[in-house]
Design an enzyme around this catalytic site. Sequence first.
Site, PDB file in Angstrom:
ATOM      1  N   ALA A  65       0.861  -1.184   0.000  1.00 24.56           N
ATOM      2  CA  ALA A  65       0.000   0.000   0.000  1.00 24.56           C
ATOM      3  C   ALA A  65       0.892   1.226   0.000  1.00 24.56           C
ATOM      4  O   ALA A  65       2.054   1.163   0.423  1.00 24.56           O
ATOM      5  CB  ALA A  65      -0.889  -0.024   1.234  1.00 24.56           C
ATOM      6  N   GLY A 109       0.685  -5.195   0.879  1.00 25.89           N
ATOM      7  CA  GLY A 109      -0.503  -5.328   0.032  1.00 25.89           C
ATOM      8  C   GLY A 109      -0.196  -5.957  -1.315  1.00 25.89           C
ATOM      9  O   GLY A 109      -1.066  -6.599  -1.919  1.00 25.89           O
ATOM     10  N   GLU A 112      -0.219  -9.563  -0.730  1.00 26.82           N
ATOM     11  CA  GLU A 112      -1.613  -9.953  -0.450  1.00 26.82           C
ATOM     12  C   GLU A 112      -2.430 -10.051  -1.736  1.00 26.82           C
ATOM     13  O   GLU A 112      -3.230 -10.967  -1.903  1.00 26.82           O
ATOM     14  CB  GLU A 112      -2.240  -8.956   0.528  1.00 26.82           C
ATOM     15  CG  GLU A 112      -1.657  -9.110   1.937  1.00 26.82           C
ATOM     16  CD  GLU A 112      -2.085  -8.004   2.891  1.00 26.82           C
ATOM     17  OE1 GLU A 112      -1.905  -6.816   2.543  1.00 26.82           O
ATOM     18  OE2 GLU A 112      -2.599  -8.321   3.980  1.00 26.82           O
ATOM     19  N   GLU A 132       4.803  -5.160   7.101  1.00 21.65           N
ATOM     20  CA  GLU A 132       4.009  -4.115   7.764  1.00 21.65           C
ATOM     21  C   GLU A 132       4.437  -3.870   9.199  1.00 21.65           C
ATOM     22  O   GLU A 132       4.323  -2.757   9.710  1.00 21.65           O
ATOM     23  CB  GLU A 132       2.517  -4.481   7.742  1.00 21.65           C
ATOM     24  CG  GLU A 132       1.864  -4.419   6.364  1.00 21.65           C
ATOM     25  CD  GLU A 132       1.933  -5.719   5.582  1.00 21.65           C
ATOM     26  OE1 GLU A 132       2.813  -6.573   5.894  1.00 21.65           O
ATOM     27  OE2 GLU A 132       1.123  -5.899   4.662  1.00 21.65           O
TER      28      GLU A 132
END
Length: 258
Positions: A65, A109, A112, A132
């Site tokens: 992200a 992300g 993911e 993260e």
Amino acid sequence: MAYKTLEVTTEGAVCTIKLNRPKALNALCAELTQELSEALTKLDKDDKIGCVILTGSDKAFAAGADIKEMQSWEYLDIYKNDLFAKYAESVARFRKPIIAAVAGYALGGGCEIAMMCDFIIAADNAKFGQPEINLGVMPGIGGTQRLARAVGKSKAMDLCLTGRMMDAEEAERSGLVSRIVPLDELMETAMDAAKKIAGQSQPIAMMTKETIDASFEMSLTQGIQFERRLFQSMFTTNDQKEGMAAFVEKRAAHFKNK
Ligand code: DAK
């Protein structure tokens, strides 16, 4: 439609979506996630498309992200807007086969999203991780759940708690990726697989995907029952008749997606 953060190209029944924010290593900003969601929603409805490849650049599939965008978020904004839920759903609930072709970084992300795809083909320079924890948070769009299911508890804990990256070899050994290829063969390999899939009966491929996905949600008994029922239903299709006739007649099958 032209996108600002994606390059979308179609070859026959295969659509390739290339994440395209090279200067930010394809960090998943709001605009990119919105565009990805729109593109996939359209492709799901497009009968001419039988398989999608999701990819990035040679250096990064996606480095996660967008931290610069995320830095100033407040809890209530994230909660009320249910941030990332819609786009994550658009990948995870995509009904046709979708392959992640991963080169370079697939972090946070990015890892993911790759795990939301049906399988991952990795270039030999791929690096996967859920870093993260280094930012004072944890994976938030399925990383703790999908990684644990893909590679087991020990390695998922190791990756999410230390924030370290794993290379393509380790990712293949642990079952996260289906195969590794040299970087310069990544897209050709992904395209060959996608064309093979897109050449099958589309409804049968979709049901096969749905049944494997169901194994992550159901008990073994329920999953086997679900598989049996869908298997039986396949005998209502022309494509089952065609596939079996083609075998007996020693010719290639011509599926009509019916
Ligand atoms: N966000 C924003 N910019 C990024 C970025 C990122 N994730 N990753 C890289 N960039 C930018 C860098 O800032 C740099 O920009 P400039 O400084 O040139 O303007 C440019 O991309 C090139 O990066 P580097 O200079 O750092 O390149 P290196 O080759 O030296 O290093 C690296 C590559 C991938 C090791 C490094 O960039 C890195 O560590 N990146 C961050 C990786 C990371 O921590 N990813 C996880 C992000 S957190 C949510 C659910 C989930 C999430 C969020 C919300 N909710 C449900 C609401 C997900 C969170 C995450 O993914």
